[in-house]
Scaffold this active site. Sequence first.
Site, PDB file in Angstrom:
ATOM      1  CD  GLU B 129      -2.987  -0.944   0.112  1.00  0.00           C
ATOM      2  OE1 GLU B 129      -2.631  -1.232  -1.049  1.00  0.00           O
ATOM      3  OE2 GLU B 129      -4.128  -0.540   0.388  1.00  0.00           O
ATOM      4  CB  THR B 182      -6.076   7.897  -3.385  1.00  0.00           C
ATOM      5  OG1 THR B 182      -6.622   6.722  -3.966  1.00  0.00           O
ATOM      6  CG2 THR B 182      -6.181   7.771  -1.878  1.00  0.00           C
TER       7      THR B 182
END
Lengths: 308, 308
Positions: B129, B182
């Site tokens: 991530e 994001t």
Amino acid sequence: MDSIKVFAPGTVANVACGFDVIGLALNAPGDEMIVKRSDTPGIRISAIHGADLPLDPAKNVAGVAIQALLQKYEATKVGFDVEIFKNIHPGSGIGSSAASSAGAVVAVNQLLGEPFTRKQLVRFAMEGERLASGAAHADNVAPAILGGFTLVRSYRPLDITTIHTPKDLWVTVIHPQIEVKTSDAREILKQKILMTDAIKQWGNVAALVAGLYQENYDLISRSLEDVIVEPIRSILIPAFHELKLKCKEAGALGGGISGSGPSVFMLSQGEENARKVAATMNDVYAPLGVDYKIYVSQINTEGVKVIG
Amino acid sequence: MDSIKVFAPGTVANVACGFDVIGLALNAPGDEMIVKRSDTPGIRISAIHGADLPLDPAKNVAGVAIQALLQKYEATKVGFDVEIFKNIHPGSGIGSSAASSAGAVVAVNQLLGEPFTRKQLVRFAMEGERLASGAAHADNVAPAILGGFTLVRSYRPLDITTIHTPKDLWVTVIHPQIEVKTSDAREILKQKILMTDAIKQWGNVAALVAGLYQENYDLISRSLEDVIVEPIRSILIPAFHELKLKCKEAGALGGGISGSGPSVFMLSQGEENARKVAATMNDVYAPLGVDYKIYVSQINTEGVKVIG
């Protein structure tokens, strides 16, 4: 049944990270009340022992709460005589007014044959809180009436749920006998807070609830952290940080300010740890020159109890 | 065992009021991965089907996650060949990168004889991530690896717990095929929020967790409300408010933006309701001229699954 005696528990509102939403009920301290049903309409507070509070039912939280109940019940030709034995010091931060309101409505509801559920009674007791503090909050009256841990999700609409209480959870409370006004304690809070702090807080609240359901004392301990209110309000409480640190060293899971203070609560697993925490509180406060009282009790899962 | 095939689930992060702390795993969509153990050291991504992603293991989230695991395992003379079948569209907001990282570490852990627990694997997948988004967040990899609902209470120290999943809880997800970065979705958020909003949010988060443990679908429904992030981020998603309103009318308990979007999720009690919600999503999106995909699945309580 024409007369009833009830025990009305003290309560801890906020419960660290659960500011304004979570509360819990105590077995000690608690008030006692004797309520008698009479054919003479009206509410009469015949005596209040242990505290200097108004006997006028329109100015007494118990009177106001009973009045709110009777307005919904629509009874005529029924009256109540109330005698109150206060053990919870007004202004202690452990739900003194809530206990009187909660005890009064549970007692009257019993005498009337239980027309209302316990959850319905919360709304009437909230009217007592409105008189006491100007805001009809439920974070003390909900646990006082329902017992255990309670969560007030929202006020509009009123949405209250009970959270599972682990069997072996105990509470130690110290009440330093100094004055902290709820209005002052609220005024010093900030109107805006950092998003990062808010996320920490709701992570902790979610973990506290999960920990209670899992009966996971370690998780409960880790989640008893308040990054928003405690750093500000704790300045009003003598030796707060030393008290908290030493209590945790003595085995407390964690804790914080009870309601808006000045009382401080600590949760522990088991009675032995809770009593060690009480001894530690005593050690910290004895040299300070402030009067104080310490209470140890299991979480009260029943709420207001009929005792006679 | 020298070769393994795993299913790596899509995930919904944030879950309305649980911004940055709660996530859940899906049964659909999900990726599949074949991982082979070899005596030739190194990590090789042999092929990626269904998405245009880097084969260089240092630039691929699966490669980086495996590398993080191997650093702790301290094995020499062991290598892995990875083939990835992507069904989760990168940038969909349903944990595409997390699925690759999670699937990779679970598969490698199996091939090594399970030296790590599933919880320990979360940390390795978080490195994937970090590569994908610049932040080693756990809100997708935790549910992908552990299954069900997960709560990330804190990062320092890392504290993750699984929350009970009611048996009859289903998820409907719509992925509008538009791009929402994001980083953009995060930038438009406010750094400071109102205390009153924060209290509403943590009341809802606490109630969501309580509702999941109680299997109380009404309480879950009432608590699926995000007063902080959704009002801002929803402007990035076509027809968001109409979609949400119509889905709730069709029987959804509630929902919100999946991760940072553009996907939107809705929870329902039972498959029939979840399928009605899917039909409603289709009705709302069909006229819009935006490509989209809709998925219906029960909550995945197992996380990454070995399927061959």
